[in-house]
Design a protein around this motif. Sequence first.
Motif: not given
Length: 262
Positions: A154-167
């Motif tokens: 929900y808090g990352k609406p433009t997130h497309t790279d899910f290989t890096d989920l450090g955030d």
Amino acid sequence: MKFGILIFSFLLAFTAASHSQTAFNGVDNDGFIGVYDINDQHYWWLCVEPNGSPAPIAGDGFLGDALSLTDAWTRQNTERNDYYTTSPDALAAQAALGKQINIMEYVLDTYLPIATLTTPGALLEGSENAGHYGNNETFYNSMFAVQNFLAEVYGKPTHTDFTDLGDFADRWSGDLSEAGLARSSLFQSILLDVADKDGLGFFASYDVVNDYYIANTLFPEGDAFNYQDALIIVAPVPEPGGALLIGCFGLAVMLRRWRKLS
């Protein structure tokens, strides 16, 4: 269509035909997960609008319409709806939406296995009481870990790279209780699984297994009528004549406040 889903769909259709809106009555919650009473059936929900919007308490509730997860995800409040439609980031957020929905549906299908969570004995007497939500039990641990993942998306609406989920923040980082350790471990397992599959292009398409709906109040974030959005999962009860609904993510509603009459 599964029996539980059939019953749920019938109830929604009947309510829509009769009143055009559905009544969502509070039963109990802790702000992250909880239970709604809908047409005298109890539904588990997961919070998917983690911005402080309140959930109705026992004796309180609201009226609303039902939308799919895909249709509801961008309009959980007017600010979010504007972000996806008129903000400078709108095009990027819209482009990311399809993949994000696929990933959330995968996590729901995989980490809230309905057949497992609804076997006899899985839900103990009194399990709806929020005082038990902190127990180190598979049901609660799964509900909370999945809800945490959805709240992070929900808090990352433009997130497309899910290989890096450090955030993606782990709510139980540093929590050394049995439940905290179990929930943190499961959440980290979800992150690793999603990252690995994204690296293989798995989420370019995904055929969702179960039905999901969002209970959504399309009001400004701080409005008193902006009740917390809830994702709902439908599952059959392991006893004849009923339906168990587990949820916080899929009925979307444009609402006005409604207080249950005694």
